[in-house]
Design a protein around this motif. Structure first.
Motif, PDB file in Angstrom:
ATOM      1  N   UNK A  24       0.849  -1.192   0.000  1.00  0.00           N
ATOM      2  CA  UNK A  24       0.000   0.000   0.000  1.00  0.00           C
ATOM      3  C   UNK A  24       0.890   1.249   0.000  1.00  0.00           C
ATOM      4  N   UNK A  25       1.971   1.207   0.758  1.00  0.00           N
ATOM      5  CA  UNK A  25       2.912   2.334   0.759  1.00  0.00           C
ATOM      6  C   UNK A  25       3.512   2.519  -0.636  1.00  0.00           C
ATOM      7  N   UNK A  26       3.872   1.431  -1.273  1.00  0.00           N
ATOM      8  CA  UNK A  26       4.432   1.509  -2.636  1.00  0.00           C
ATOM      9  C   UNK A  26       3.434   2.157  -3.592  1.00  0.00           C
ATOM     10  N   UNK A  27       2.159   1.820  -3.459  1.00  0.00           N
ATOM     11  CA  UNK A  27       1.123   2.422  -4.299  1.00  0.00           C
ATOM     12  C   UNK A  27       1.066   3.931  -4.068  1.00  0.00           C
ATOM     13  N   UNK A  28       1.104   4.349  -2.809  1.00  0.00           N
ATOM     14  CA  UNK A  28       1.058   5.767  -2.481  1.00  0.00           C
ATOM     15  C   UNK A  28       2.291   6.492  -3.011  1.00  0.00           C
ATOM     16  N   UNK A  29       3.441   5.848  -2.917  1.00  0.00           N
ATOM     17  CA  UNK A  29       4.693   6.465  -3.381  1.00  0.00           C
ATOM     18  C   UNK A  29       4.740   6.648  -4.895  1.00  0.00           C
ATOM     19  N   UNK A  30       3.888   5.960  -5.621  1.00  0.00           N
ATOM     20  CA  UNK A  30       3.826   6.145  -7.073  1.00  0.00           C
ATOM     21  C   UNK A  30       3.524   7.600  -7.420  1.00  0.00           C
ATOM     22  N   UNK A  31       2.803   8.279  -6.547  1.00  0.00           N
ATOM     23  CA  UNK A  31       2.422   9.669  -6.805  1.00  0.00           C
ATOM     24  C   UNK A  31       3.352  10.689  -6.160  1.00  0.00           C
ATOM     25  N   UNK A  32       4.211  10.238  -5.272  1.00  0.00           N
ATOM     26  CA  UNK A  32       5.030  11.148  -4.474  1.00  0.00           C
ATOM     27  C   UNK A  32       6.465  11.246  -4.983  1.00  0.00           C
ATOM     28  N   UNK A  33       7.133  12.365  -4.674  1.00  0.00           N
ATOM     29  CA  UNK A  33       8.568  12.457  -4.973  1.00  0.00           C
ATOM     30  C   UNK A  33       9.343  11.428  -4.152  1.00  0.00           C
ATOM     31  N   UNK A  34      10.535  11.102  -4.592  1.00  0.00           N
ATOM     32  CA  UNK A  34      11.371  10.137  -3.859  1.00  0.00           C
ATOM     33  C   UNK A  34      11.662  10.637  -2.452  1.00  0.00           C
TER      34      UNK A  34
END
Length: 141
Positions: A24-34
């Motif tokens: 779920x975190x990986x999914x959220x990080x798809x939209x976020x900067x590194x």
């Protein structure tokens, strides 16, 4: 650089007991900067099951631009047509995105991830916010 008429963009996902929190975190990080910080709050469902709420707020212009640029894969013409329904009287834009697609690195409309963007509008009226959001989405088409 493209001007970004947003004060901030909030992203949120619920991780239910049957889901892997890292996914779920990986999914959220798809939209976020590194290297972006994600907040976690543990909660309890109606039947006592564990629910973790993952959330992040992009506030500086570069981070907001990054999130909005990730939305470029969506049908932005359709979203612009729906802005009257997607923007509320508090000048906030709401969208739902597909959690499964985001986990795979794609950005699609669907369920699982929630986006709320506070639109800059002067005067702070829905009509001004809709116009500013339309301009921001037009710049990403």
């Amino acid at each position: 650089m493209t001007e970004t008429p947003f004060h901030y963009v909030d992203l949120r996902a619920f991780c239910y007991a049957t889901e892997d929190e890292a996914r779920v975190e990986r999914a959220l990080r798809t939209l976020l900067p590194k290297e972006f910080a994600i907040d976690r709050v543990a909660s309890e469902g109606h039947h006592g099951d564990r629910i973790v709420v993952l959330s992040a707020r992009a506030e500086n212009a570069d981070d907001v631009r990054h999130v909005l640029d990730r939305l470029a894969d969506l049908d932005l013409d359709r979203i612009r047509d729906e802005l009257d329904e997607r923007v509320n009287d508090n000048c906030a834009l709401f969208m739902r995105l597909d959690k499964q697609a985001a986990y795979k690195g794609r950005v699609e409309r669907g369920e699982g991830l929630e986006l709320r963007g506070k639109i800059e509008a002067y005067p702070a009226k829905k009509e001004s916010a809709v116009e500013n959001a339309a301009d921001a989405l037009e710049a990403r088409s």
